[in-house]
Design a protein around this motif. Structure first.
Motif, PDB file in Angstrom:
ATOM      1  N   LEU A  25      12.775  81.011  15.675  1.00 31.40           N
ATOM      2  CA  LEU A  25      12.198  79.670  15.720  1.00 31.40           C
ATOM      3  C   LEU A  25      12.784  78.808  14.829  1.00 31.40           C
ATOM      4  N   GLY A  26      13.419  79.408  13.637  1.00 30.60           N
ATOM      5  CA  GLY A  26      13.979  78.507  12.585  1.00 30.60           C
ATOM      6  C   GLY A  26      15.314  77.694  13.305  1.00 30.60           C
ATOM      7  N   LEU A  27      16.188  78.566  13.875  1.00 29.07           N
ATOM      8  CA  LEU A  27      17.238  78.328  14.724  1.00 29.07           C
ATOM      9  C   LEU A  27      16.832  77.302  16.025  1.00 29.07           C
ATOM     10  N   ALA A  31      17.936  73.252  15.738  1.00 30.00           N
ATOM     11  CA  ALA A  31      18.786  72.601  17.100  1.00 30.00           C
ATOM     12  C   ALA A  31      17.840  71.620  17.534  1.00 30.00           C
ATOM     13  N   PHE A  32      16.573  71.337  17.513  1.00 28.94           N
ATOM     14  CA  PHE A  32      15.483  70.471  18.158  1.00 28.94           C
ATOM     15  C   PHE A  32      15.590  69.294  17.309  1.00 28.94           C
ATOM     16  N   VAL A  33      15.489  69.387  16.045  1.00 31.00           N
ATOM     17  CA  VAL A  33      15.290  68.354  15.059  1.00 31.00           C
ATOM     18  C   VAL A  33      17.037  67.667  15.012  1.00 31.00           C
ATOM     19  N   ILE A  34      17.832  68.493  15.028  1.00 29.66           N
ATOM     20  CA  ILE A  34      19.426  67.896  14.684  1.00 29.66           C
ATOM     21  C   ILE A  34      19.618  66.996  15.901  1.00 29.66           C
ATOM     22  N   THR A  35      19.266  68.040  17.286  1.00 31.05           N
ATOM     23  CA  THR A  35      19.412  67.065  18.699  1.00 31.05           C
ATOM     24  C   THR A  35      18.768  65.781  18.702  1.00 31.05           C
ATOM     25  N   PHE A 160       9.994  67.257  11.634  1.00 32.20           N
ATOM     26  CA  PHE A 160       9.747  68.343  10.613  1.00 32.20           C
ATOM     27  C   PHE A 160       8.320  68.740  10.447  1.00 32.20           C
ATOM     28  N   GLU A 161       7.526  67.712  10.505  1.00 29.43           N
ATOM     29  CA  GLU A 161       6.107  68.080  10.622  1.00 29.43           C
ATOM     30  C   GLU A 161       5.586  68.835  11.855  1.00 29.43           C
ATOM     31  N   ILE A 162       6.070  68.724  12.959  1.00 25.38           N
ATOM     32  CA  ILE A 162       6.005  69.124  14.016  1.00 25.38           C
ATOM     33  C   ILE A 162       6.603  70.801  14.097  1.00 25.38           C
ATOM     34  N   ALA A 163       7.798  70.648  13.479  1.00 25.90           N
ATOM     35  CA  ALA A 163       8.429  71.840  13.466  1.00 25.90           C
ATOM     36  C   ALA A 163       7.757  72.803  12.594  1.00 25.90           C
TER      37      ALA A 163
END
Length: 462
Positions: A25-27, A31-35, A160-163
């Motif tokens: 999940l962290g990865l 990837a989701f945040v960076i993208t 980040f809050e969603i993640a």
């Protein structure tokens, strides 16, 4: 310090699955945040370059006619169109500032060469250089923009809050799934361990492990059951051999004993008479051993019968002390405390066998000249008989083991004979009287063996 090897299999399985979930999940979230951030930056670069191109197209005439005011007005109109622009400059083809704009209440930024098409980011701003080119491809200068990334921090915070929320939910679900899943692995193993402990404590080799499924643990459980069947079969054959051999030895040994008794009554030289007495002692020990082996055989086959009758516990103890004292000449056996004056329901001969065995052991492991104390303690429901000596004592780790079949304490004197059958037989007799047997002892400080029998008169034949 607790290491991973100290964790149970159950905790290891849960930990491994939760850590795997956190890693995956962290990865994914990274990837989701960076993208998403890179997507925002890409869109910002594209819109800013287009905006700089529009400014350049509107400034070509002003640069040709050296109309600085017209160029500055074009830049000043930025605050109504693109509010994120902090500083903007139009640099001519010689690299000199032709017009400049700074948003109110902001610090003026000096744009540095080289003035060519490029862009880059720092912590808070996007910088864009866009050449001013006419339709013929002639370069008139460069539009330089410093754009504030005001939405980037908000986007980062939101993502980040969603993640974090999704990661927390994912960990909780992973823990729940791991906890439910580990039972299919750890529960059969723990069940196997519990059965092994019970077999070790009770020597019940008929115990089997439930085999569910066809996985590796099921195969292990099945092989364990097969092994226990073989062990039980070996013990059964051994018990059969002991029973048969004991019976076969008992008959000729009885004949030898009778002949020795007859010889001892005849007149012989002193040396011959001594040999006869020693032979009788040896035959007596062998006879007692055969009787113990026969008792063990009866116990293991379930054929040990008890003849229960009402009897006085005081009379039983007094008679046992008198009989034991005749054979124990180097110790004094004392009856301590007051007599209990109680009637119990039990097999007199077997209870006498227990008490004589405890008195004999007390004398065997105690120094000559010491005393042996017999004491009774009663309560509303039971009576406890104890035998206390001043002998070598027994280590705490041996207290439960010494009541096992063929077991002798590791620190016992090897010179003292014995096969580890007496206490086992005693424990089985007391167990069949619905009682308990135990020992309190420390090495070098003597021992107190005791057994407790119920007084409620509700015992039944075992």
């Amino acid at each position: 310090m607790i290491g991973l090897r100290d964790f149970s299999i159950k905790n290891k399985l849960v930990l491994m699955q939760v850590l795997t979930c956190v890693l995956v999940l962290g990865l994914c979230f990274a990837a989701f945040v960076i993208t998403d951030i890179n997507g925002y930056k890409g869109r910002k670069v594209a819109s800013t370059i287009s905006f700089a191109q529009v400014i350049g197209s509107n400034s070509i005439s002003a640069i040709q006619f050296l109309d600085n005011e017209a160029a500055e007005k074009t830049l000043f109109d930025l605050q109504e169109v693109e509010t994120d622009v902090v500083n903007a400059s139009i640099v001519d083809s010689r690299g000199k500032i032709f017009a400049a704009y700074t948003r109110p209440n902001q610090t003026t930024h000096v744009f540095k060469p080289p003035f060519r098409n490029r862009h880059w980011f720092d912590d808070q701003y996007l910088y864009v250089y866009k050449n001013i080119v006419d339709q013929q491809g002639q370069i008139f200068g460069t539009v330089c923009l410093q754009v504030e990334l005001s939405q980037l921090e908000a986007i980062k915070k939101q993502k980040f809050e969603i993640a974090f929320v999704l990661l927390f939910v994912g960990i909780a679900l992973a823990f729940l799934i791991a906890y439910l899943n580990q039972r299919y692995i750890s529960a059969p193993i723990l069940n196997l361990v519990n059965v092994m402990k019970q077999i070790r404590e009770n020597s019940d080799y008929s115990r089997h492990v439930d085999v569910i499924g066809k996985d590796e643990i099921s195969i292990l459980s099945s092989e364990f059951n097969n092994l226990m069947d073989e062990v039980a079969n070996s013990h059964r054959k051994k018990d059969e051999f002991i029973g048969i051999a004991s019976h076969e030895l008992k008959t000729p040994l009885t004949s030898v004993k009778l002949y020795l008794d007859a010889l001892s009554k005849m007149k012989h030289e002193p040396l011959v008479h001594t040999f006869i007495l020693k032979s009788k002692d040896g035959v007596k020990k062998l006879h007692n051993l055969i009787l113990d082996l026969l008792d063990v055989s009866k116990i293991e086959s379930g054929q040990l019968q008890l003849n229960h009758k009402d009897l006085s516990i005081d009379d039983l103890i007094d008679e046992c002390i008198q009989d034991a004292q005749m054979n124990i000449v180097n110790h004094t056996i004392l009856r301590e405390g007051t007599k209990c004056d109680k009637i119990i329901h039990g097999d007199r001969d077997r209870l006498e066998q227990v008490l004589i065995n405890l008195l004999s052991n007390a004398a065997k492991y105690s120094p000559n000249g010491t005393s042996i104390a017999v004491k009774t303690v009663t309560s509303d429901n039971d009576i406890t008989v104890s035998v206390t000596d001043s002998g070598i004592g027994i280590a705490g780790s041996e207290h439960k083991k010494i009541f096992g079949r063929f077991y002798r304490a590791k620190d016992s004197n090897s010179v003292i004979s014995g096969f580890g059958l007496g206490l086992y037989i005693c424990s089985q007799i007391i167990k069949r009287h619905k009682g308990k047997i135990g020992v309190d002892s420390q090495e070098g400080k003597g021992s107190t063996f005791y057994f407790t029998l119920p007084l409620n008169g509700e015992q039944k034949l075992s």
